[in-house]
Scaffold this active site. Sequence first.
Site, PDB file in Angstrom:
ATOM      1  N   PHE A  12       4.324   4.420   5.035  1.00 40.40           N
ATOM      2  CA  PHE A  12       4.258   4.163   4.234  1.00 40.40           C
ATOM      3  C   PHE A  12       3.376   5.364   3.435  1.00 40.40           C
ATOM      4  CE2 PHE A  12       4.749   1.832  -0.137  1.00 40.40           C
ATOM      5  CZ  PHE A  12       6.126   1.850  -0.548  1.00 40.40           C
ATOM      6  N   LYS A 105       0.925  -5.023   2.080  1.00 36.24           N
ATOM      7  CA  LYS A 105       1.088  -6.743   2.388  1.00 36.24           C
ATOM      8  C   LYS A 105       0.586  -7.117   2.679  1.00 36.24           C
ATOM      9  CE  LYS A 105       6.011  -4.551   0.384  1.00 36.24           C
ATOM     10  NZ  LYS A 105       7.189  -4.056   1.158  1.00 36.24           N
ATOM     11  N   ALA A 137       9.623   2.678   4.637  1.00 34.70           N
ATOM     12  CA  ALA A 137       9.350   4.625   4.040  1.00 34.70           C
ATOM     13  C   ALA A 137      10.276   5.390   4.884  1.00 34.70           C
ATOM     14  CB  ALA A 137       8.081   4.101   5.037  1.00 34.70           C
ATOM     15  N   LYS A 188       7.769 -12.404   2.298  1.00 34.95           N
ATOM     16  CA  LYS A 188       8.996 -12.164   2.641  1.00 34.95           C
ATOM     17  C   LYS A 188       8.883 -11.664   4.610  1.00 34.95           C
ATOM     18  CE  LYS A 188       8.177  -7.553   2.900  1.00 34.95           C
ATOM     19  NZ  LYS A 188       7.809  -6.609   4.242  1.00 34.95           N
ATOM     20  N   ASP A 241      12.612  -7.480  -1.948  1.00 33.28           N
ATOM     21  CA  ASP A 241      12.385  -7.178   0.031  1.00 33.28           C
ATOM     22  C   ASP A 241      13.068  -8.308   1.021  1.00 33.28           C
ATOM     23  OD1 ASP A 241      10.034  -5.978   0.584  1.00 33.28           O
ATOM     24  OD2 ASP A 241       8.786  -5.862  -0.123  1.00 33.28           O
ATOM     25  N   ARG A 252       9.462  -4.005  11.098  1.00 36.80           N
ATOM     26  CA  ARG A 252       9.212  -4.196  12.173  1.00 36.80           C
ATOM     27  C   ARG A 252       9.231  -5.326  12.608  1.00 36.80           C
ATOM     28  NH1 ARG A 252       4.424  -0.251  10.526  1.00 36.80           N
ATOM     29  NH2 ARG A 252       4.717  -1.005   8.581  1.00 36.80           N
ATOM     30  N   ASN A 253       9.062  -6.484  11.597  1.00 42.22           N
ATOM     31  CA  ASN A 253       9.307  -8.130  11.486  1.00 42.22           C
ATOM     32  C   ASN A 253      10.266  -8.177  11.756  1.00 42.22           C
ATOM     33  OD1 ASN A 253       6.301  -8.506  10.112  1.00 42.22           O
ATOM     34  ND2 ASN A 253       7.443  -7.023   8.818  1.00 42.22           N
ATOM     35  N   GLU A 277       2.873  -7.317  10.297  1.00 41.64           N
ATOM     36  CA  GLU A 277       1.862  -8.207   9.511  1.00 41.64           C
ATOM     37  C   GLU A 277       2.222  -9.551   9.008  1.00 41.64           C
ATOM     38  OE1 GLU A 277       2.540  -5.376   6.381  1.00 41.64           O
ATOM     39  OE2 GLU A 277       0.606  -5.090   6.359  1.00 41.64           O
TER      40      GLU A 277
HETATM   41  N1  LIG Z   1       6.456   1.030   6.395  1.00 40.26           N
HETATM   42  C1  LIG Z   1       6.945   0.829   5.570  1.00 40.26           C
HETATM   43  O1  LIG Z   1       8.058   0.994   4.900  1.00 40.26           O
HETATM   44  C2  LIG Z   1       6.025   0.008   3.848  1.00 40.26           C
HETATM   45  C3  LIG Z   1       6.632  -0.362   2.917  1.00 40.26           C
HETATM   46  C4  LIG Z   1       6.633  -0.829   2.241  1.00 40.26           C
HETATM   47  C5  LIG Z   1       4.992  -1.371   2.039  1.00 40.26           C
HETATM   48  N2  LIG Z   1       4.728  -1.102   3.444  1.00 40.26           N
HETATM   49  C6  LIG Z   1       2.929  -1.403   3.402  1.00 40.26           C
HETATM   50  O2  LIG Z   1       2.143  -0.366   3.412  1.00 40.26           O
HETATM   51  C7  LIG Z   1       1.321  -1.046   4.418  1.00 40.26           C
HETATM   52  C8  LIG Z   1       0.534   0.414   4.913  1.00 40.26           C
HETATM   53  O3  LIG Z   1       2.019   0.216   6.185  1.00 40.26           O
HETATM   54  P1  LIG Z   1       2.382   1.699   7.196  1.00 40.26           P
HETATM   55  O4  LIG Z   1       4.184   0.793   7.371  1.00 40.26           O
HETATM   56  O5  LIG Z   1       1.917   2.764   6.632  1.00 40.26           O
HETATM   57  O6  LIG Z   1       1.350   0.706   7.882  1.00 40.26           O
HETATM   58  P2  LIG Z   1       1.339   1.661   9.471  1.00 40.26           P
HETATM   59  O7  LIG Z   1       1.047   1.342  10.443  1.00 40.26           O
HETATM   60  O8  LIG Z   1       2.172   3.416   9.799  1.00 40.26           O
HETATM   61  O9  LIG Z   1       0.003   2.532   9.291  1.00 40.26           O
HETATM   62  C9  LIG Z   1      -0.806   2.969   7.842  1.00 40.26           C
HETATM   63  C10 LIG Z   1      -1.674   4.283   8.198  1.00 40.26           C
HETATM   64  O10 LIG Z   1      -3.299   3.550   8.186  1.00 40.26           O
HETATM   65  C11 LIG Z   1      -3.855   3.491   8.943  1.00 40.26           C
HETATM   66  N3  LIG Z   1      -4.909   2.766   9.182  1.00 40.26           N
HETATM   67  C12 LIG Z   1      -4.055   1.496  10.148  1.00 40.26           C
HETATM   68  N4  LIG Z   1      -5.476   1.134  11.409  1.00 40.26           N
HETATM   69  C13 LIG Z   1      -6.444   1.101  10.889  1.00 40.26           C
HETATM   70  C14 LIG Z   1      -7.607   1.211  11.142  1.00 40.26           C
HETATM   71  N5  LIG Z   1      -7.808   0.032  11.527  1.00 40.26           N
HETATM   72  N6  LIG Z   1      -8.816   1.658  10.455  1.00 40.26           N
HETATM   73  C15 LIG Z   1      -8.703   2.400   8.841  1.00 40.26           C
HETATM   74  N7  LIG Z   1      -6.853   3.430   8.710  1.00 40.26           N
HETATM   75  C16 LIG Z   1      -6.281   2.735   9.801  1.00 40.26           C
HETATM   76  C17 LIG Z   1      -3.987   5.065   9.707  1.00 40.26           C
HETATM   77  O11 LIG Z   1      -4.363   5.834   9.126  1.00 40.26           O
HETATM   78  C18 LIG Z   1      -2.211   3.619  10.353  1.00 40.26           C
HETATM   79  O12 LIG Z   1      -1.575   5.727  10.130  1.00 40.26           O
HETATM   80  C19 LIG Z   1       1.019  -2.171   4.819  1.00 40.26           C
HETATM   81  O13 LIG Z   1       0.456  -3.440   4.167  1.00 40.26           O
HETATM   82  C20 LIG Z   1       2.699  -2.131   4.497  1.00 40.26           C
HETATM   83  O14 LIG Z   1       2.766  -3.898   4.266  1.00 40.26           O
HETATM   84  C21 LIG Z   1       4.988  -0.230   4.177  1.00 40.26           C
END
Ligand SMILES: NC(=O)c1ccc[n+]([C@@H]2O[C@H](COP(=O)([O-])OP(=O)(O)OC[C@H]3O[C@@H](n4cnc5c(N)ncnc54)[C@H](O)[C@@H]3O)[C@@H](O)[C@H]2O)c1
Length: 340
Positions: A12, A105, A137, A188, A241, A252-253, A277
């Site tokens: 994201f 989230k 994303a 969700k 959502d 992923r969920n 999550e």
């Molecule tokens: N992926 C989506 O489509 C999406 C959409 C909307 C909201 N979100 C929310 O955004 C947030 C990030 O999602 P994502 O899919 O990018 O997650 P992801 O699993 O791709 O991780 C995001 C990044 O967080 C960092 N990270 C992970 N663990 C860490 C740790 N222990 N210490 C420090 N940095 C760390 C890393 O840089 C990692 O690449 C989540 O809470 C998710 O719910 C994601």
Amino acid sequence: MANIGILGSGGFGLALAIHCVDNGHNVCVWSKFRDEVDTIKRTGQLASKLAGVNIPKEINVTTDKNTLKNCEVVLVGIPSSFVRDVCMEVKDCISKDTIIVSLAKGFEEGSYKRMSEVVGECFPKNKIVVLTGPSHAEEVARKIPTTVVCASDDGNSALKVQKLLSSGNFRIYVNDDVIGCEVGGSLKNIIALAAGVCDGLELGDNTKAALMTRGISEISRLGIAMGAKVETFAGLSGIGDLIVTCTSMHSRNRRAGILIGKGTSPADAVRQIGTVEGYICTKNAYEISQKLGVEMPITEQLYNVLYKGSPASGTISNLMTRPVSKEKHESAYLSYINKK
Ligand SMILES: NC(=O)c1ccc[n+]([C@@H]2O[C@H](COP(=O)([O-])OP(=O)(O)OC[C@H]3O[C@@H](n4cnc5c(N)ncnc54)[C@H](O)[C@@H]3O)[C@@H](O)[C@H]2O)c1
């Protein structure tokens, strides 16, 4: 043009970085992990998170937190379990005038705080905005038309984020119900896991529709008890959502739920998929619902599967054989708790 910082070079964070560059902003993405940064610099992609998406060279991807120093806005793109640690790690580099946008989230384990509350505790002098809604994303990065909401206790900050981040393929609505937006976006994930279990068990569309409809009902009940407005759950951060996450293979969920429905243990399913999550959120939401006395039958069944070893195959029958009742709109629940 603004300087925008992003914490986390995951799916994201990178998708929004690409979007912000398209909007003409200077963008830096900070990651704690050198291997992520090196991979992006070497290959121009991060295939493990955003397969097939090129990361524009204008994005400054770095492990140097000092690059966050002059940002007007910093987006927190970190999974909810690590948000507090990451914010504490970078807080000294972020000015009190920077708007912090929480994308995560979920609730903090143990304290049950919403992510904007966690972020707000790390940055007590900053304005905090929540950005949430149906926005995989993989699709944002490919510029597929997407609509989201941003919510804040400070209306001007929400408007500023709306202005800086909106575009012809990313439409942002402002919402003043921070609690409702965050609760919808978090809960969700529980229903998406349950929808995956349904798919893994090879149940039908009727079952999925029932799960989503009764799902938004119990999401609304808990949200109202936590202080949200009922109407928020009919919007992008609620039903919007929920729809995207229960029906898409990007979720992923949902994918973890499918594995569980097919017989994989919950722990193995989470290990295979990575960031799930909804797994921790199910435990948090179950515990919050017990504390607040809110009935959440789907969450409770999923909690028993994930944490108590109950077989997934028994869950639907447990839900279907609950005492029969009237279908009530959640506004009836709202007037009930207002009278209490
Ligand atoms: N992926 C989506 O489509 C999406 C959409 C909307 C909201 N979100 C929310 O955004 C947030 C990030 O999602 P994502 O899919 O990018 O997650 P992801 O699993 O791709 O991780 C995001 C990044 O967080 C960092 N990270 C992970 N663990 C860490 C740790 N222990 N210490 C420090 N940095 C760390 C890393 O840089 C990692 O690449 C989540 O809470 C998710 O719910 C994601």
